[in-house]
Design an enzyme around this catalytic site. Structure first.
Site, short mmCIF file in Angstrom:
data_model
loop_
_atom_site.label_atom_id
_atom_site.label_comp_id
_atom_site.label_asym_id
_atom_site.label_seq_id
_atom_site.Cartn_x
_atom_site.Cartn_y
_atom_site.Cartn_z
N GLU A 116 77.12 -33.10 36.60
CA GLU A 116 77.64 -33.72 38.76
C GLU A 116 78.05 -35.65 38.34
O GLU A 116 78.39 -36.29 39.25
CB GLU A 116 76.10 -33.91 39.09
CG GLU A 116 75.11 -32.59 39.17
CD GLU A 116 76.41 -31.93 39.69
OE1 GLU A 116 77.20 -31.97 41.11
OE2 GLU A 116 75.39 -30.57 39.80
N HIS A 139 69.83 -38.46 40.96
CA HIS A 139 69.52 -36.58 41.90
C HIS A 139 68.58 -35.53 40.91
O HIS A 139 68.21 -35.67 39.79
CB HIS A 139 70.87 -35.98 41.65
CG HIS A 139 70.53 -34.55 41.83
ND1 HIS A 139 70.46 -34.60 43.28
CD2 HIS A 139 70.74 -33.14 40.82
CE1 HIS A 139 70.60 -33.39 42.87
NE2 HIS A 139 71.10 -32.16 42.13
N HIS A 141 65.29 -32.40 42.34
CA HIS A 141 64.89 -31.07 42.96
C HIS A 141 63.29 -30.88 43.46
O HIS A 141 63.00 -30.24 43.38
CB HIS A 141 65.01 -29.85 42.53
CG HIS A 141 66.09 -29.50 42.08
ND1 HIS A 141 66.71 -29.25 40.71
CD2 HIS A 141 67.76 -30.26 41.90
CE1 HIS A 141 68.37 -29.44 39.58
NE2 HIS A 141 68.87 -29.84 40.98
N GLU A 169 55.96 -45.65 56.99
CA GLU A 169 56.45 -46.28 56.17
C GLU A 169 57.50 -45.70 56.43
O GLU A 169 59.22 -46.40 55.45
CB GLU A 169 56.00 -46.17 54.59
CG GLU A 169 54.69 -46.63 54.63
CD GLU A 169 54.70 -47.77 54.05
OE1 GLU A 169 55.64 -48.96 53.60
OE2 GLU A 169 53.63 -48.89 54.77
N HIS A 210 69.00 -26.95 47.50
CA HIS A 210 69.66 -27.84 46.03
C HIS A 210 68.87 -28.68 45.59
O HIS A 210 67.78 -28.60 44.82
CB HIS A 210 70.80 -28.09 45.88
CG HIS A 210 71.73 -28.50 44.35
ND1 HIS A 210 72.82 -28.15 44.26
CD2 HIS A 210 70.68 -29.70 43.61
CE1 HIS A 210 72.57 -29.26 42.71
NE2 HIS A 210 71.89 -28.89 42.41
ZN LIG Z 1 70.45 -30.45 40.99
#
Ligand SMILES: [Zn+2]
Length: 270
Positions: A116, A139, A141, A169, A210
């Site tokens: 990525e 990144h 999940h 918040e 994702h």
């Molecule tokens: Zn991912």
């Protein structure tokens, strides 16, 4: 030359990987992190002339030319980073307008940076242009944000408003809201470009079905952004199927804006 395993930024990134794994956000080889390091700082730990490997990136990122990044490796498990940082992480310097990553430390088993990298580096370029103090792209999940993309409208305003309503918040932590991409093929320049474009207006970008991307000045801030959005999504997943008796109103959110000196994204509150 100092031992890189004692660098505070490396230690902090390793701890972040361990913490994210413990949160259940990074199963198997899920998730990736890139952290921008000042050249002066990096060169306390690595010889800038001692390039171990030159790895093509497959994209251009002129704005990042000459910059250093500590990046998690492709196929690596977050749970293992703490046991062998040198195999699971790499310190890169981008050159040739971003088309080449010079490896200065790490990926000791012959590996390379996360698949990525385009989404990371294109997002860094966008966020750096907005905020020169920007350093982190993260990144992962997270379960509830992911679950939410199956049952909630993916319209960004609707998605953001729901998260804001789930915890007081939220509007203060991410007043610009959360941007949302539809399902796209991951690991490509296309999703990298789409993510970076979304990063123009928000530090959080959901990848439907994702996971999520977060950007920020440091690892704590970026982790905290995702943590707060994920908590709100968890509340949503607990109550979405129940009859709603109460919520945080727009009027109340305007009170938060005034009290805490923040400004919710234009047009997102009545
Ligand atoms: Zn991912």
């Amino acid at each position: 030359m100092k031992d890189i395993l004692t660098a505070p930024w490396l230690t902090e990134l390793v701890r972040t990987c361990t913490n994210m794994y413990a949160h259940g956000w990074d199963e198997r080889n899920g998730g990736n992190i890139s952290l921008r390091i000042d050249g002066e700082e990096a060169e306390k730990y690595v010889d800038p002339g001692a390039v171990l490997r030159r790895i093509p990136t497959g994209f251009r990122a002129e704005a990042l030319d000459g910059m250093y990044f500590l990046v998690t490796g492709t196929g690596k498990f977050f749970k293992n980073v703490q046991y062998d940082p040198a195999a699971n992480l790499g310190l890169l310097r981008l050159t040739d307008g971003g088309e080449t990553a010079e490896l200065l430390w790490g990926y000791t088993d012959g590996g390379k940076f996360t698949s990525e990298l385009p989404a990371h580096m294109m997002s860094h370029a966008v966020r750096l242009a907005i905020d020169p103090a920007h350093r982190v792209v993260l990144h992962c999940h997270p379960n509830n944000l992911l679950a939410m993309t199956y049952v909630h409208d993916l319209d960004e305003k609707a998605f953001t408003r729901t998260l804001w309503q789930m915890e007081t918040e939220c509007v203060m932590v991410f007043p610009e809201g959360v941007n949302v991409l539809p399902w796209m093929l991951c690991g490509t320049n296309e999703i990298g470009e789409a993510t970076a474009e979304k990063m123009l207006t928000a530090r959080l970008v959901v990848w439907s079905q994702h996971g999520i991307y977060g950007a920020g000045k440091d690892l704590d801030e970026t982790f905290g952004l995702i943590e707060t959005a994920e908590k709100a999504a968890e509340i949503y997943m607990k109550i979405a199927h129940l009859s709603l008796k109460s919520t945080i109103t727009d009027e109340q959110m305007h009170l938060l804006e005034k009290r805490f000196g923040i400004k919710a994204r234009d047009g997102y509150l009545d």
